[in-house]
Structure formats: C-alpha cells, structure tokens
Design an enzyme around this catalytic site. Structure first.
Site, mmCIF file in Angstrom:
data_model
loop_
_atom_site.group_PDB
_atom_site.id
_atom_site.type_symbol
_atom_site.label_atom_id
_atom_site.label_comp_id
_atom_site.label_asym_id
_atom_site.label_seq_id
_atom_site.Cartn_x
_atom_site.Cartn_y
_atom_site.Cartn_z
ATOM 1 N N CYS A 13 0.611 5.344 -13.345
ATOM 2 C CA CYS A 13 0.885 4.060 -12.707
ATOM 3 C C CYS A 13 2.383 3.818 -12.722
ATOM 4 O O CYS A 13 3.152 4.619 -13.236
ATOM 5 C CB CYS A 13 0.150 2.921 -13.409
ATOM 6 S SG CYS A 13 0.715 2.597 -15.092
ATOM 7 N N CYS A 16 4.599 4.079 -15.833
ATOM 8 C CA CYS A 16 4.939 5.383 -16.395
ATOM 9 C C CYS A 16 6.243 5.915 -15.829
ATOM 10 O O CYS A 16 6.919 6.714 -16.466
ATOM 11 C CB CYS A 16 3.837 6.397 -16.108
ATOM 12 S SG CYS A 16 2.182 5.851 -16.533
ATOM 13 N N ASP A 430 12.160 3.145 28.097
ATOM 14 C CA ASP A 430 13.030 3.916 28.973
ATOM 15 C C ASP A 430 12.185 4.372 30.164
ATOM 16 O O ASP A 430 10.951 4.398 30.086
ATOM 17 C CB ASP A 430 13.590 5.112 28.210
ATOM 18 C CG ASP A 430 14.352 6.059 29.109
ATOM 19 O OD1 ASP A 430 15.239 5.589 29.841
ATOM 20 O OD2 ASP A 430 14.042 7.263 29.089
#
Length: 780
Positions: A13, A16, A430
């Site tokens: 997690c 850590c 474009d």
C-alpha cells in the site's frame, strides 16, 4: 539522467512506499523515484554519477525485494502472488473452521472443557497465526527495522496481540466477568481469543488473495497486447528460399513472408502480394483492411487471406506495438493528483491508528471496563483501519482504464489525460488528415489562356516534389516526368517556390500568389473548386499566373457520426484549418461542425487555441500533422491520430491508434468514466475509514467483523475499478445524428460552463494576426 524500473514485491500500500526509500544510504541520495502502489513498480531517475547496481543493491538491503526483470514479466508476479496467498488461505481456513467452533463452544459452555483442550486450540491456532500470517509479519518486521509502518504493521500487531492474550487467558485460566452466554461470543468479550487471531488472518488473507487476483486481471489487457507480437518470422533468402528465425532477431530491411493465419512480425512495407489483414488486435477496428504492394502494415496484425512479402521497417522495440506497450506502462506508473493527496494522508495514517487504538484502550479503562472489553475494542481499531484502500483507489482504476483503452485503440500517456477531460467542452479538429483521409489527389487542372494544362502541372509538380506537405505530395504524384529544381524555398502556411529550367515557379495559396487575379478562367476555376470543398492551388511562372490545380480530399466516413456523437454528449465542435474559408465551410457543413476557423497559418493555430481558452472554454484538439504539434501541446487535451507525424504524437496527451474518428467520443467517455470510478473509490476509501474507526473504538464491532470489513474494503476498491474492463461493451459511437447514441452505463460528461452556447461564444473567431513562433519546416 538514466531511468530504470524495479519491481517492489514487498510493497502492499501507499504507506510502504516511503519507508525503504527514506532509509537508503546518504551517498545514494542523488536520485528521484516514482513508486506506484498498484503496479508495485518504482521508476528511478538516476544521475550520471550514480551506478544502477549501487541503487539495486541498496534497495535489496532495505528488504524491498527488487526485481529488475522485464516489465511484462513482472506482471506475472501478481498471478504468482495470488497462488501463493491461496495456498496459505486454504490452510488457514481449514484450521480456522474447527478452531472457531471449539472456541465458541468452550467459551459459551465451560462444562465442555476436557483435559488438554487448551493444547488442542493452541495446535489449531499456531500454524494460522505464524505460517499463514507470515506475509504480514515479514513486512511488519521490515517496517520496524526502518522505523516505518503500514497496513501489515496494523494486522501483524493485531494478530500477535490476540495470540498473546489467548495464551494468557487459556493457560492462565483467566475468566471474563462480563457478558455471559451466547451474547458474550457475539459481542467479542470472550476469554478465548485464538479464533479472533486466526479469523483476522483468514479474512485478511482472503482480501489479499482476491485483491491480488483482481490486480492480475487488471493487467490482462497489457499482457494480451504484448502477446500479439509474432514469435517467429519466415525471412526470404536471396535464392528464394525461406528461413524461419525468432521474430526478435529480425533486422530492418529484411524481407519476410506472411501467410494466411500468421501474425505480421514487424512494421513494414508490402513488397509483393495482396491480402486481407485484421487490424483489430492493434486498432480495435473489426473491419479487415485490404493491403496491396506499397501499403504499410503493422506488426501484431493478422493476415486473414493471401500471401505477403513484407520489408521490415521497424523491428523489436521500435515497432508500433512495442510503443503502445510502453505508453500503457508509463500511464500505469504515474500517480494522479488525487492519488498524491491520498499517499500523503496514508503516510501518517498508520501512526494515527495506533494512537487511536491506545486512546481507545485508555478510554475503556477509565470507564471501568474489564480487560476483555478494553482489548477487544483496541484490536478492532487496529484491524479495521484500511490504508490499502486509499493507496489503491486511483492507480487500479488508471491501470484498468489504460489497458482497456489500449484494446480500443486509445493510448493515454498519463493521469493528465484523464484529469483534463473532466471540464472539456469544446473539441477542435484539424482538417487535412484528421477529418479527411489525407490521401489527396489532383481532380482538375485549369490553365490560363495561352498556357497548356500539362505544362502547368509538370512545372508545379517539379517544385512540389521537394516538399513533404500533403498537397505537395498529391501534385508531385500526378506526373512522372520532372525536371531538376533549384533554389527551392518553402514558406510555411503559403506555398513553395523554386527554379525549373531557368524559370521562376511559385505554387501555393491564392492569397499568396493571386491576391489580384484578372483571369476570369482562373477565378471561375477557383470558385468551382472551393464550392466542391476542394483546395485550389495557384501556379505562377515567371511572375505570370498561369493555372489553378484543384486538389480533392475525401471526408472520412466516420467524421459525421463522430461529430454527431460529440454534439449528443454536449460538446461544442470547431474546425481549425489553413485551407480557404469556402472549402473549409463546405467540409464543415457536410460533417455538421459548429464553427469554422479557416485560413490560419500553422503558428497561429496556437493563438486560436489560446483565444478559445481565454473565452472560458476547456479545449480538446484533434490533429495529425507537424503543424498541429504546437496546438496539440497548448490545448487542455491533445489527441493525435496514430498514423500522424512524430511531432503531433509527441505533443499529444492521447494517441488514437485507429484512423477512425469514432474513437474520439469513445476516448472522452472512457476518461470521464475513469474519473468517476476514481472519485467513487476515493469517497469509499475515505468514508470507510472515517466511519469504521469510531465504530470500532466504541466497542460495537467484534475484531473478527472488523478484520472482515477491512479485507472487503480494499477488495471493493479493486473490484469497482475492474468494472472499467467492460467499458465499450455496449458502446456504439458509429451512430448518425438521427439515431440514439448508446453510451456506457455511466452518464455522459456534463457541460461545466453554461456560457459555451452563448451568443458571444457562438461567434466565429477572427483569424489572428501573423506572429513569430514555431515555424514547421516546409509545411503550409
């Protein structure tokens, strides 16, 4: 600087992540890291003086269990980890069931005790709380070594405390004075806590297992993408024979043979043969494409029928497929702004939980409760907290979305691509190569009186052969006989000039060459071409206007449906082009675009985007050419057509692999759905912890229930993110404006600015004045 990737297998997690890095030797402080808790991959930027081996060894000494293997090989670690956890879960569950039954029976009915019952419970519990729970203890020991804490620290502490208390109550013959009978078992005031320690282990292991399995599923899209590459290639030898070699040994300019059912081994050019090729593995397009000599093919696509001889142009890591895999991995490794906030909170979360648990114990003691109630409430607080849900809320959603996007032909470069879509209300296109096919052809040549059409076309083609602009290529391809050209010069946004057979030739826009044209023939030819939506190019030889060349470009079949789908979703559309206003208006009218901004120089496209943003719009730009690069970079969200130039692809936030505009609304829907999923995950993760910890502290939860709730919390976040794997399953953007657009299960993105359709905003932009800026070479 050099960049390496390490697999951090010991991380579960966000808490850590900082622990190991903060305690590496000071001599290795000249590097920066980006650690993703979902993919468990650390991207490390090293200075030139830092040796890669030093960093790897230092991280290993920090017990972070690095693996420097290939990124795709590291994805297999999730599946291996799931199997590893399943074995421990199966053993723990098999021992927990009889342990729980016996513990409840002995607690509720003390008369059922028999000699040695304590040892039976101990024998059932010890393997669960030691061997099965070892993954938690191992990480907790590592964290303690480096003065850190994580979710495993909470779980390990809870299991260890419950085990020690159980040994004391069982062998010390401690008797509870509270809550006799069955209610005592339900409220968690039993004197026997072996079943609590084992139950926490089982529930948390179950949550870890399902989370690991879900995370391995989240990587399936990336693994499937990498698996598309061919394993071998039949290289054509000079004598006409074939030699089969591994595809990774194929070199550029080598020719190889592809037969029906085989995968094309590399990007290349078809030299001989015709075949139908399935592009769906790369672009997601279901309709096969017919390829003939001279056509470009992409590695990873499959030949359905026919035989091809292909000359390799890009091999190995240079192929489009390898680039797609890299982009998806990079997107998965980045942390979004919301995740960085969650990581900062998670870094102080565990110490706060320990403090709350201690205060809970003190509070219950002051209230006069017995040790059973005090211990139960404190353990419940420890095991119910879930920093893991905070850490997984964003990266798992982004990991699944980027993988699903790759399957649909959408490559998202990072979290900015997701976050920028939340407020987009205007999509600017474009024209050439984006709304149109980009395969221009000369449709008509009109010569002024006294000139021959063939002569005009040949002189223009000779000069245009030195340019790479799409219009220039079309004119140059219209004739095979060309004279040498000297003094060539390209004027971006206007045209080209040069000397052919000692004659000065200019080819370009009417505004550059024929601002005052006196030839009725040429004026009529220009008007007719523009009414047809074609581009009129004037030719001047030795200062005399001698002809008009009409160049036609077909509108993509998907353009009108894509624009209609955007309108149905509430987006405003605009056409931005350097073409003449009449031709641009004809194309926009055919497609249904709201606004036309024509006759714009390449460098002025950036100014147009800035004007739109200054008026309060959040702009997405779709383009493909070199002259679109600055505008793509300036827009809030840049989308480049995959077959576009490297400049456009490099400047864009999202790459659309398909040469199909249907993918534009799909892209916006995917990004919006991803952000909704992330928001829901974050609300759940924060809401769960905010609500659950006080409930546990109040003594209303048995530690077993708390452990199960914690396991479910992280599993819920990952499972909710996995819903994105089904995105597009019922989506159909190939709809006309007269049919109902089917969207994904989530609602469409909302318009965040009510001024988008106001009379002021609806007025067309004036062409901006020419300014010095980015000058794309030889493009107009």
């Amino acid at each position: 600087m050099q960049r390496i990737q390490l697999n951090i297998t010991g991380m579960s997690c966000s808490c850590c992540a900082p622990n190991g890095w903060n305690n590496l030797p000071n001599k290795l402080s000249d590097f920066s890291t980006l650690v993703n808790s979902a993919t468990r991959v650390a991207a490390i930027n090293l200075s030139e003086v830092t040796q890669t081996a030093e960093v790897c060894e230092a991280v290993r000494r920090a017990a972070l269990c690095t693996d420097g293997g290939e990124a795709l090989q590291r994805r297999q670690a999730d599946a291996d980890n799931a199997r590893y956890l399943l074995i421990r879960l199966a053993v723990a569950a098999a021992l927990f069931v009889p342990l729980a039954h016996l513990s409840v029976m002995f607690a509720v009915l003390p008369s059922t005790h028999f000699p040695g019952w304590e040892w039976m419970l101990t024998a059932l519990a010890i393997p669960v709380v030691t061997w099965a729970a070892w993954p938690f203890h191992r990480v907790a020991i590592h964290n303690a070594r480096y003065h850190g804490a994580s979710m495993e620290t909470l779980i390990s502490t809870g299991i260890t405390a419950a085990t020690i208390w159980s040994l004391y109550t069982v062998f010390g013959h401690h008797q509870s004075t509270e809550h006799r009978g069955v209610w005592r078992a339900l409220l968690g005031s039993d004197a026997i806590y072996f079943e609590v320690a084992a139950g926490i282990t089982v529930f948390v292991l179950a949550g870890k297992y399902y989370t690991a399995r879900a995370k391995s599923h989240a990587s399936i899209a990336l693994l499937a993408l990498a698996a598309l590459s061919a394993k071998d290639a039949a290289v054509l030898q000079p004598d006409g024979s074939e030699m089969v070699i591994p595809a990774n040994e194929l070199n550029e300019q080598q020719r190889f043979v592809v037969r029906p059912g085989q995968t094309i081994a590399a990007d290349g050019l078809v030299i001989d043969g015709s075949a139908t090729v399935s592009m769906s593995p790369i672009t997601g397009e279901a309709k096969p494409v017919r390829v003939n000599p001279g056509a470009q093919v992409i590695g990873g696509t499959v030949v359905l029928n026919g035989r091809l001889i292909v000359e390799a142009a890009a091999v190995g890591d240079e192929t489009q497929l390898a680039g797609m895999v890299r982009l998806v991995e990079q997107a998965q490794q980045q942390n979004a702004n919301a995740q960085r906030l969650a990581d900062r909170i998670a870094s102080v979360f565990v110490p706060c939980v320990f403090a709350v648990a201690a205060l809970t114990a003190v509070g219950w003691l002051i209230a006069g409760s017995g040790p059973d109630r005090v211990f139960s409430a404190a353990i419940a607080v420890l095991v119910i907290a879930c920093p893991c849900a905070l850490g997984l809320a964003t990266p798992t959603a982004m990991m699944v979305a980027s993988g699903r996007g790759a399957q649909l032909g959408i490559l998202l470069k990072g979290h900015e691509s997701f976050e920028a879509t939340r407020a987009v209300d205007t999509v600017v296109f474009d024209k050439t190569g984006t709304l149109t096919t980009g395969q221009l052809k000369v449709s008509a040549v009109t010569a002024a009186p006294g000139w021959q059409a063939n002569e005009v076309l040949q002189m223009a083609a000779t000069v245009e052969s030195a340019s790479e602009h799409a219009v220039a290529l079309a004119i140059a391809a219209s004739t095979t006989h060309r004279e040498p050209v000297a003094n060539f010069r390209a004027v971006p946004g206007h045209g080209v000039s040069g000397t052919v057979a000692e004659r000065a030739v200019r080819v370009g826009k009417p505004s550059w060459i024929a601002s005052r044209c006196n030839s009725t023939t040429l004026v009529t030819a220009r008007r007719n071409a523009e009414l047809r939506g074609e581009t009129a190019v004037f030719v001047e030889i030795d200062g005399e206007q001698c002809g008009v060349i009409a160049v036609a470009d077909a509108v993509k079949a998907s353009a009108a449906d894509a624009v209609a789908a955007l309108h149905d979703r509430g987006f405003r559309t605009a056409l931005l082009t350097g073409d003449n206003p009449a031709s641009a208006a004809a194309v926009a009218s055919r497609i249904g675009i709201d606004e036309v901004i024509a006759d714009i120089l390449p460098e002025d496209k950036v100014d147009v985007i800035e004007q739109l943003r200054d008026r309060g719009h959040v702009v997405a730009m779709v383009g493909d050419g070199i002259n679109d690069g600055p505008a793509l970079a300036r827009a809030d969200l840049g989308m480049a057509i995959g077959r576009g130039t490297d400049v456009a692809i490099g400047a864009a936030d999202i790459i659309l692999v398909r040469d199909n505009l249907d993918v534009v609304p799909i892209t916006l829907d995917l990004a919006a759905a991803t952000m909704r999923t992330i928001k829901f995950n974050m609300v759940w993760a924060f809401g769960y912890n905010i609500a659950a910890i006080p409930i546990a502290a109040a003594g209303l939860l048995n530690p077993l229930v708390a452990g199960a709730a914690m396991a479910f919390s992280s599993f819920f976040v990952v499972s909710n993110s996995l819903r994105l794997r089904n995105f597009g399953a019922i989506l159909s953007c190939g709809t006309s404006r007269h049919r109902t657009v089917k969207r994904w299960r989530c609602p469409p993105p909302t318009r965040l600015r009510s001024t988008a359709c106001s009379p002021v905003d609806a007025s067309p932009l004036r062409p901006v004045a020419h300014r010095t800026g980015v000058k794309p070479p030889t493009h107009r």
